[in-house]
Design an enzyme around this catalytic site. Structure first.
Site, PDB file in Angstrom:
ATOM      1  N   TYR A   1       0.152   9.520   7.024  1.00 53.37           N
ATOM      2  CA  TYR A   1       1.477   9.113   6.659  1.00 53.37           C
ATOM      3  C   TYR A   1       1.816  10.645   5.691  1.00 53.37           C
ATOM      4  O   TYR A   1       3.076  10.474   5.141  1.00 53.37           O
ATOM      5  CB  TYR A   1       1.128   7.929   5.765  1.00 53.37           C
ATOM      6  CG  TYR A   1       0.911   6.904   6.061  1.00 53.37           C
ATOM      7  CD1 TYR A   1       1.208   6.234   6.486  1.00 53.37           C
ATOM      8  CD2 TYR A   1      -0.523   6.282   6.238  1.00 53.37           C
ATOM      9  CE1 TYR A   1       0.986   5.032   7.765  1.00 53.37           C
ATOM     10  CE2 TYR A   1      -1.021   5.167   6.720  1.00 53.37           C
ATOM     11  CZ  TYR A   1      -0.557   4.924   7.517  1.00 53.37           C
ATOM     12  OH  TYR A   1      -0.838   3.409   8.253  1.00 53.37           O
TER      13      TYR A   1
ATOM     14  N   ALA B   1       2.180  -3.234   7.036  1.00 53.72           N
ATOM     15  CA  ALA B   1       1.357  -3.610   7.691  1.00 53.72           C
ATOM     16  C   ALA B   1       1.658  -5.241   7.562  1.00 53.72           C
ATOM     17  O   ALA B   1       1.534  -6.092   9.011  1.00 53.72           O
ATOM     18  CB  ALA B   1      -0.354  -3.936   6.377  1.00 53.72           C
TER      19      ALA B   1
ATOM     20  N   GLU C   1      14.608  -1.032  10.134  1.00 52.13           N
ATOM     21  CA  GLU C   1      13.543  -0.983   9.821  1.00 52.13           C
ATOM     22  C   GLU C   1      12.891   0.566   9.548  1.00 52.13           C
ATOM     23  O   GLU C   1      13.060   1.183  11.212  1.00 52.13           O
ATOM     24  CB  GLU C   1      12.606  -2.181  10.780  1.00 52.13           C
ATOM     25  CG  GLU C   1      10.793  -2.046  10.699  1.00 52.13           C
ATOM     26  CD  GLU C   1      10.163  -2.701  12.069  1.00 52.13           C
ATOM     27  OE1 GLU C   1      10.883  -2.828  12.717  1.00 52.13           O
ATOM     28  OE2 GLU C   1       9.502  -2.569  12.484  1.00 52.13           O
TER      29      GLU C   1
ATOM     30  N   ASN D   1      10.814  -0.690   4.811  1.00 54.71           N
ATOM     31  CA  ASN D   1       9.466   0.300   5.765  1.00 54.71           C
ATOM     32  C   ASN D   1       8.496  -1.939   5.506  1.00 54.71           C
ATOM     33  O   ASN D   1       8.044  -1.424   4.208  1.00 54.71           O
ATOM     34  CB  ASN D   1       8.793   1.213   4.329  1.00 54.71           C
ATOM     35  CG  ASN D   1       7.237   1.987   5.818  1.00 54.71           C
ATOM     36  OD1 ASN D   1       6.919   0.286   6.567  1.00 54.71           O
ATOM     37  ND2 ASN D   1       7.179   2.617   4.937  1.00 54.71           N
TER      38      ASN D   1
ATOM     39  N   ARG E   1      -3.042   8.372   0.177  1.00 54.84           N
ATOM     40  CA  ARG E   1      -3.302   7.007   1.627  1.00 54.84           C
ATOM     41  C   ARG E   1      -3.166   7.754   2.831  1.00 54.84           C
ATOM     42  O   ARG E   1      -2.078   8.133   3.348  1.00 54.84           O
ATOM     43  CB  ARG E   1      -2.450   6.143   0.757  1.00 54.84           C
ATOM     44  CG  ARG E   1      -3.296   5.496   2.974  1.00 54.84           C
ATOM     45  CD  ARG E   1      -1.739   3.612   1.449  1.00 54.84           C
ATOM     46  NE  ARG E   1      -2.320   3.373   3.880  1.00 54.84           N
ATOM     47  CZ  ARG E   1      -1.183   2.314   4.637  1.00 54.84           C
ATOM     48  NH1 ARG E   1       0.240   2.534   3.751  1.00 54.84           N
ATOM     49  NH2 ARG E   1      -1.785   1.569   5.198  1.00 54.84           N
TER      50      ARG E   1
ATOM     51  N   ASN F   1       0.624  -1.295  -0.326  1.00 60.36           N
ATOM     52  CA  ASN F   1      -0.736  -0.126  -0.258  1.00 60.36           C
ATOM     53  C   ASN F   1       0.925   1.445  -0.072  1.00 60.36           C
ATOM     54  O   ASN F   1       0.190   2.566  -0.277  1.00 60.36           O
ATOM     55  CB  ASN F   1      -1.256   0.506   1.263  1.00 60.36           C
ATOM     56  CG  ASN F   1      -2.113  -0.793   0.958  1.00 60.36           C
ATOM     57  OD1 ASN F   1      -2.938  -1.359   0.384  1.00 60.36           O
ATOM     58  ND2 ASN F   1      -1.853  -2.096   1.892  1.00 60.36           N
TER      59      ASN F   1
ATOM     60  N   HIS G   1       9.588   3.301   9.742  1.00 62.97           N
ATOM     61  CA  HIS G   1       7.863   3.729   9.434  1.00 62.97           C
ATOM     62  C   HIS G   1       7.267   5.822   9.473  1.00 62.97           C
ATOM     63  O   HIS G   1       8.486   5.762  10.056  1.00 62.97           O
ATOM     64  CB  HIS G   1       7.276   2.904  10.764  1.00 62.97           C
ATOM     65  CG  HIS G   1       6.991   1.768  10.602  1.00 62.97           C
ATOM     66  ND1 HIS G   1       6.730   0.617  10.169  1.00 62.97           N
ATOM     67  CD2 HIS G   1       7.776   0.692  11.511  1.00 62.97           C
ATOM     68  CE1 HIS G   1       6.636  -0.226  10.602  1.00 62.97           C
ATOM     69  NE2 HIS G   1       7.816  -0.027  11.340  1.00 62.97           N
TER      70      HIS G   1
HETATM   71  C1  DQA Z   1       3.613   1.788   7.845  1.00 67.20           C
HETATM   72  C2  DQA Z   1       2.256   1.613   9.392  1.00 67.20           C
HETATM   73  C3  DQA Z   1       2.023   0.706   9.703  1.00 67.20           C
HETATM   74  O1  DQA Z   1       1.163  -0.156  10.889  1.00 67.20           O
HETATM   75  C4  DQA Z   1       1.100   0.453   8.023  1.00 67.20           C
HETATM   76  O2  DQA Z   1       0.765  -0.611   7.919  1.00 67.20           O
HETATM   77  C5  DQA Z   1       1.712   0.492   6.923  1.00 67.20           C
HETATM   78  C6  DQA Z   1       2.889   2.430   7.544  1.00 67.20           C
HETATM   79  C7  DQA Z   1       4.547   3.129   8.543  1.00 67.20           C
HETATM   80  O3  DQA Z   1       4.998   3.612   7.432  1.00 67.20           O
HETATM   81  O4  DQA Z   1       3.661   4.046   9.166  1.00 67.20           O
HETATM   82  O5  DQA Z   1       1.107   0.229   5.559  1.00 67.20           O
HETATM   83  O6  DQA Z   1       4.474   1.201   7.950  1.00 67.20           O
END
Ligand code: DQA
Length: 150
Positions: A27, A81, A102, A78, A22, A15, A104
């Protein structure tokens, strides 16, 4: 070996191709292409090579990670989900010999309960969460530091 340019594999999970449209309040308004542009600029400045992959498919991400130790020195991921669900991605990261960071965009620790747990965090060197697009740039610098021993 050390003369060769540092190669970072950047993986965007499911996504994230929708960024920009989105949930922008969560985000941000930057598109994935704009994030990638910033990453490429920073990579150029720091003298590293990037390979950037986005996939909505768990198995494809597992495949890309599995091949990474032959083609990259470190991984910036990243998992989106899959952070909260994927034992397969976790095991793939644990299996490869190169370090990973990692990232986010959102702060997963102040969101819904199911997002507060990362299956990925125990098998990566570290995590950057909550700084929007900047999370990627901080993560990139961190992962380069791991490779270069900084
Ligand atoms: C995410 C946080 C995840 O929980 C979510 O499913 C995403 C984006 C973030 O970058 O904040 O798709 O990884």
């Amino acid at each position: 070996m050390k003369n060769q340019v540092t190669r970072i594999l950047v993986i965007h999970g499911p996504n994230l191709q929708l960024l920009g449209d989105r949930e922008p309040e969560m985000y941000g308004r930057a598109t994935l292409e704009q994030i990638n542009e910033k990453l490429r600029k920073e990579a150029d400045r720091l003298g590293v090579e990037l390979r950037i992959v986005q996939s909505n498919h768990e198995g494809e991400i597992v495949d890309v990670i599995g091949e990474a130790s032959r083609t990259a020195d470190a991984i910036l991921i990243n998992p989106a989900a899959y952070t909260h669900t994927s034992v397969a991605i976790r095991d793939a990261l644990a299996a490869v010999s190169i370090p990973a960071v990692e990232v986010h965009l959102s702060n997963i620790y102040c969101r819904e309960d199911f997002r507060r747990h990362s299956l990925i965090a125990p098998v990566v060197a570290g995590q950057v969460s909550g700084f929007g697009l900047e999370s990627y740039l901080l993560g990139l610098r961190a992962v380069i530091g791991l490779v270069r021993g900084g």
